[in-house]
Design a protein around this motif. Structure first.
Motif, mmCIF file in Angstrom:
data_model
loop_
_atom_site.group_PDB
_atom_site.id
_atom_site.type_symbol
_atom_site.label_atom_id
_atom_site.label_comp_id
_atom_site.label_asym_id
_atom_site.label_seq_id
_atom_site.Cartn_x
_atom_site.Cartn_y
_atom_site.Cartn_z
ATOM 1 N N GLU A 82 -15.381 2.277 -6.474
ATOM 2 C CA GLU A 82 -14.016 2.239 -5.953
ATOM 3 C C GLU A 82 -13.942 1.274 -4.774
ATOM 4 O OE1 GLU A 82 -11.399 5.522 -3.770
ATOM 5 O OE2 GLU A 82 -11.756 6.032 -5.893
ATOM 6 N N ILE A 83 -12.927 0.422 -4.802
ATOM 7 C CA ILE A 83 -12.694 -0.527 -3.724
ATOM 8 C C ILE A 83 -11.700 0.075 -2.738
ATOM 9 C CG2 ILE A 83 -11.746 -2.820 -3.185
ATOM 10 C CD1 ILE A 83 -12.803 -3.779 -5.842
ATOM 11 N N GLU A 84 -11.873 -0.203 -1.468
ATOM 12 C CA GLU A 84 -10.995 0.330 -0.424
ATOM 13 C C GLU A 84 -9.542 -0.064 -0.728
ATOM 14 O OE1 GLU A 84 -8.953 1.354 2.926
ATOM 15 O OE2 GLU A 84 -9.208 -0.775 2.476
ATOM 16 N N LYS A 85 -8.616 0.917 -0.699
ATOM 17 C CA LYS A 85 -7.271 0.747 -1.246
ATOM 18 C C LYS A 85 -6.193 0.457 -0.210
ATOM 19 C CE LYS A 85 -8.098 3.919 -5.117
ATOM 20 N NZ LYS A 85 -7.636 5.155 -5.796
ATOM 21 N N THR A 86 -6.507 0.477 1.076
ATOM 22 C CA THR A 86 -5.454 0.366 2.085
ATOM 23 C C THR A 86 -4.608 -0.890 1.892
ATOM 24 O OG1 THR A 86 -6.817 1.571 3.686
ATOM 25 C CG2 THR A 86 -4.978 0.283 4.547
ATOM 26 N N THR A 87 -5.233 -2.018 1.775
ATOM 27 C CA THR A 87 -4.493 -3.275 1.615
ATOM 28 C C THR A 87 -3.730 -3.301 0.306
ATOM 29 O OG1 THR A 87 -6.165 -4.444 2.928
ATOM 30 C CG2 THR A 87 -4.728 -5.779 1.536
ATOM 31 N N LEU A 88 -4.348 -2.798 -0.759
ATOM 32 C CA LEU A 88 -3.703 -2.815 -2.067
ATOM 33 C C LEU A 88 -2.497 -1.885 -2.106
ATOM 34 C CD1 LEU A 88 -6.937 -2.795 -4.260
ATOM 35 C CD2 LEU A 88 -5.447 -4.750 -3.762
ATOM 36 N N GLU A 89 -2.604 -0.727 -1.431
ATOM 37 C CA GLU A 89 -1.457 0.183 -1.368
ATOM 38 C C GLU A 89 -0.322 -0.440 -0.549
ATOM 39 O OE1 GLU A 89 -3.840 4.455 -1.711
ATOM 40 O OE2 GLU A 89 -3.344 3.600 0.251
ATOM 41 N N SER A 90 -0.694 -1.163 0.520
ATOM 42 C CA SER A 90 0.317 -1.857 1.321
ATOM 43 C C SER A 90 1.021 -2.935 0.509
ATOM 44 C CB SER A 90 -0.330 -2.471 2.560
ATOM 45 O OG SER A 90 0.599 -3.213 3.312
ATOM 46 N N ASP A 91 0.271 -3.652 -0.300
ATOM 47 C CA ASP A 91 0.869 -4.674 -1.162
ATOM 48 C C ASP A 91 1.842 -4.048 -2.155
ATOM 49 O OD1 ASP A 91 -0.606 -6.600 0.120
ATOM 50 O OD2 ASP A 91 -2.185 -6.687 -1.416
ATOM 51 N N LEU A 92 1.501 -2.878 -2.660
ATOM 52 C CA LEU A 92 2.392 -2.215 -3.611
ATOM 53 C C LEU A 92 3.680 -1.774 -2.933
ATOM 54 C CD1 LEU A 92 3.014 -1.069 -6.379
ATOM 55 C CD2 LEU A 92 1.728 1.006 -5.750
ATOM 56 N N ARG A 93 3.583 -1.201 -1.721
ATOM 57 C CA ARG A 93 4.795 -0.778 -1.016
ATOM 58 C C ARG A 93 5.669 -1.990 -0.677
ATOM 59 N NH1 ARG A 93 1.044 2.798 1.452
ATOM 60 N NH2 ARG A 93 0.793 1.362 3.223
ATOM 61 N N SER A 94 5.055 -3.091 -0.293
ATOM 62 C CA SER A 94 5.821 -4.307 -0.004
ATOM 63 C C SER A 94 6.531 -4.800 -1.254
ATOM 64 C CB SER A 94 4.882 -5.391 0.539
ATOM 65 O OG SER A 94 5.577 -6.603 0.748
ATOM 66 N N ALA A 95 5.832 -4.750 -2.394
ATOM 67 C CA ALA A 95 6.445 -5.184 -3.648
ATOM 68 C C ALA A 95 7.601 -4.277 -4.027
ATOM 69 C CB ALA A 95 5.387 -5.206 -4.746
ATOM 70 N N GLU A 96 7.479 -2.997 -3.791
ATOM 71 C CA GLU A 96 8.563 -2.070 -4.105
ATOM 72 C C GLU A 96 9.793 -2.346 -3.234
ATOM 73 O OE1 GLU A 96 6.624 1.605 -3.458
ATOM 74 O OE2 GLU A 96 5.878 1.802 -5.538
ATOM 75 N N ALA A 97 9.529 -2.672 -1.939
ATOM 76 C CA ALA A 97 10.641 -3.009 -1.035
ATOM 77 C C ALA A 97 11.337 -4.299 -1.484
ATOM 78 C CB ALA A 97 10.126 -3.149 0.395
ATOM 79 N N ASN A 98 10.566 -5.265 -1.894
ATOM 80 C CA ASN A 98 11.162 -6.514 -2.388
ATOM 81 C C ASN A 98 12.000 -6.289 -3.634
ATOM 82 O OD1 ASN A 98 9.975 -8.026 -0.349
ATOM 83 N ND2 ASN A 98 8.130 -8.518 -1.568
ATOM 84 N N VAL A 99 11.566 -5.387 -4.465
ATOM 85 C CA VAL A 99 12.354 -5.069 -5.669
ATOM 86 C C VAL A 99 13.689 -4.465 -5.278
ATOM 87 C CG1 VAL A 99 12.470 -3.552 -7.684
ATOM 88 C CG2 VAL A 99 10.367 -4.815 -7.200
ATOM 89 N N GLU A 100 13.653 -3.559 -4.311
ATOM 90 C CA GLU A 100 14.901 -2.920 -3.893
ATOM 91 C C GLU A 100 15.844 -3.929 -3.262
ATOM 92 O OE1 GLU A 100 17.609 0.196 -3.472
ATOM 93 O OE2 GLU A 100 15.796 -0.073 -4.682
#
Length: 389
Positions: A82-100
């Protein structure tokens, strides 16, 4: 010079005396037996796993957890790192905000477009204003679609942070440690190498002189230095036509599959292969020397079997040969139908049965008579204890 001539005459006399002694002529025979006829080709090769996968990473990050180590048995779909997910989770939240944000902009421009279209149809606004409204709608629609695609990619990257085994197998290599940074390209070391050890293969190098005899499906036995007293079974599954030349020696690769339920065979072992290019079991066999036998008549030796004919009246058909069967005190010419041969023994299809005795050759032994004192040459070496007078 006279002494030398005397020695020569004495030696020749001794040879002639020996030739004149009476000899015993005996018959060598062979028995028709049931057995296995084989012809083999030998080669060396390297043991490999049929399926071996290098497991890398599709995202960049720091190794957070490792769930498998060397020799770990893993199954397909099992979480192994498993790779550390903090940055990847942040990227996902940013992408969700951009979609909105893109969605709101698109819906706003869509409302403006509908209003401007109704006004344009009534010619209450200019074409320029309507074209501007249309362009804004299209741009916002494209930005909205891109934002949704970015969200999908971010979500996928987050999933890639969990690395699963792609096959059932055993971990034969681990190239990372917890805390190590990995990047998403294959130019760096892999995380793991996983091999399926249940099904192995041997890549053998067969000499060019033998490759013409090797065919797919032929049985193979081989040994490895790790288990010198054990033979492993395999089957030829592929004959590769690409030659390899080393020190003017041309070889061809032959792939041999082998089951490995107890996992004794591991990648990298050197195998000594025996390929059975011909293997027939439970057949009648006769020594090849029997086909070249020619009978002799020796009426003075009553113990020697005598031929009942010369065999010239026997007509031989295709794949038939003449042999002489020992029956009592007689040699009986017999036509036999032959099959495969390995150069030493030949398959007998018909004409003989198991246990038949067949003539193979003659042998003779001169009678060893005692040498009289008067027969000995005065120039020959004397026996121990004797003094020359």
């Amino acid at each position: 010079m006279k002494i030398r001539n005397l020695i020569t005459i004495t030696v020749l006399s001794a040879v002639c005396w020996s030739c004149g002694k009476k000899g015993n002529l005996s018959l060598d025979t062979t028995k028709v037996e049931s057995g296995e006829l084989t012809e083999t080709v030998t080669a060396t090769g390297t043991v490999e796993s049929v399926t071996q996968v290098d497991v890398g990473t599709q995202v960049t990050g720091v190794i957070d957890k490792l769930f498998a180590d060397y020799n770990s048995i893993v199954t397909k779909g099992e979480l192994i790192a498993e790779i550390e997910k903090t940055t990847l989770e942040s990227d996902l939240r940013s992408a969700e905000a951009n979609v909105e944000s893109a969605r709101l902009t698109y819906e706003y421009n869509l409302t403006n477009y509908k209003r401007d279209k109704a006004l344009h149809d009534k010619q209450l606004i200019s074409d320029y204003e309507f074209q501007t409204s249309t362009k804004d709608l299209e741009v916002s629609k494209t930005a909205y679609d891109k934002a949704k695609a970015d969200k999908v990619r971010a979500a996928k990257n987050l999933n890639y942070a969990e690395i699963y085994s792609p096959i059932d197998g055993i971990v034969i290599s681990r190239d990372v440690e917890v805390g190590q940074t990995v990047v998403s390209n294959m130019s760096v070391a892999n995380l793991y190498t996983i091999a399926d050890l249940d099904n192995m293969q041997v890549i053998g190098d067969v000499d060019e002189a033998d490759i013409g005899q090797v065919k797919v499906g032929q049985p193979v036995t081989f040994s490895v230095d790790a288990y010198p007293d054990q033979l492993f079974d395999g089957t030829v599954t592929q004959v590769r036509l690409n030659p390899t030349t080393t020190n003017n020696v041309v070889t061809y690769e032959v792939v041999v599959s082998a089951e490995n339920p107890d996992h004794k065979l591991i990648p990298g072992l050197t195998a000594n292969l025996t390929i059975y290019v011909m293997r027939q079991q439970n057949i009648l066999l006769l020594s090849n020397k029997a086909f070249t036998f020619e009978p002799k008549i020796d009426e003075g030796n009553k113990k020697l079997p005598q031929p009942t004919g010369d065999g010239k009246n026997i007509k031989l058909g295709e794949n038939q040969k003449l042999v002489w069967v020992v029956k009592g005190n007689s040699l009986v010419p017999t036509a036999v139908t032959t099959g495969e041969s390995n150069g030493i023994k030949t398959e007998i299809i018909s004409g003989l049965k198991e246990g038949d005795i067949v003539a193979e050759d003659y042998s003779s032994m001169a009678q060893m008579l005692p040498v009289q004192e008067g027969d000995r040459s005065p120039f020959a070496p004397q026996p121990p204890g004797k003094r020359r007078k």
